[in-house]
Design an enzyme around this catalytic site. Structure first.
Site, PDB file in Angstrom:
ATOM      1  N   ASP A  52     -13.961   6.013  49.688  1.00  0.00           N
ATOM      2  CA  ASP A  52     -13.685   6.143  51.112  1.00  0.00           C
ATOM      3  C   ASP A  52     -12.275   6.658  51.330  1.00  0.00           C
ATOM      4  OD1 ASP A  52     -16.199   5.144  51.818  1.00  0.00           O
ATOM      5  OD2 ASP A  52     -15.488   3.076  51.868  1.00  0.00           O
ATOM      6  N   TYR A 111     -14.163  -1.816  39.882  1.00  0.00           N
ATOM      7  CA  TYR A 111     -13.405  -1.814  41.119  1.00  0.00           C
ATOM      8  C   TYR A 111     -12.352  -2.902  41.035  1.00  0.00           C
ATOM      9  CZ  TYR A 111     -17.400   0.905  42.608  1.00  0.00           C
ATOM     10  OH  TYR A 111     -18.372   1.858  42.692  1.00  0.00           O
TER      11      TYR A 111
END
Length: 168
Positions: A52, A111
């Site tokens: 994003d 992540y």
């Protein structure tokens, strides 16, 4: 037609995300423009995943095909030269098997989410940590985090046309 595999790192702050889009600059478009400057070919770079707006990556894997052969070191060095001053770096480039696909050949994704728990705001890590200026109750956080360990089935979050199961 050689297929090239890239390992890329980037600071996502100036980008509207990985994927090329109308709403702003993207990492994908920056890499594709650098490839064009090197080769004169317009290609589509496929990433292992999409990030994003504002999200950074330390080891995003991507691939693309060219009609012309270049040594992998030339790809890495030339792309890095053409990517300046964007905060994007090609850490490694390799000639990949034609069956390699950055997204579908991926074995894992990692992540990292960082919380800075202190009164003073971040100076060096601004934009890279979540700053919490008060004490956190770590024990309930650790208990809740245990639910994230192990294998999980994320097939319901995949696109309808994506037949490959997504498991973590």
């Amino acid at each position: 037609m050689p297929r090239y595999r890239l390992t890329i790192e980037y600071d996502g702050k100036p980008f509207a995300g990985w994927q090329r889009q109308e709403s702003g600059p993207s990492v994908q478009a920056a890499v594709e423009d650098a490839i064009f400057k090197l080769s004169g070919e317009r290609v589509t770079v496929t990433g292992a995943g999409r990030t994003d707006s504002g999200v950074h990556a330390r080891g995003q894997v991507a691939h693309f095909d060219l009609t012309k052969d270049f040594p992998a070191d030339t790809i890495r060095d030339a792309l890095n030269a053409h990517l300046r001053p964007d905060p994007v770096a090609v850490l490694a480039a390799a000639i990949a098997d034609g069956e390699f696909h950055a997204r579908f050949s991926a074995l894992a994704r990692h992540y990292e989410y960082r919380i800075l728990c202190r009164r003073a705001p971040p100076a060096l890590d601004r934009g890279r940590v979540w700053h919490v200026s008060r004490a956190l109750n770590v024990i309930p956080m650790q208990e809740a985090a245990r639910a994230l360990l192990g294998n999980h089935d994320f097939t319901t979050f995949r696109a309808a046309e994506d037949r490959k199961s997504t498991r973590l």
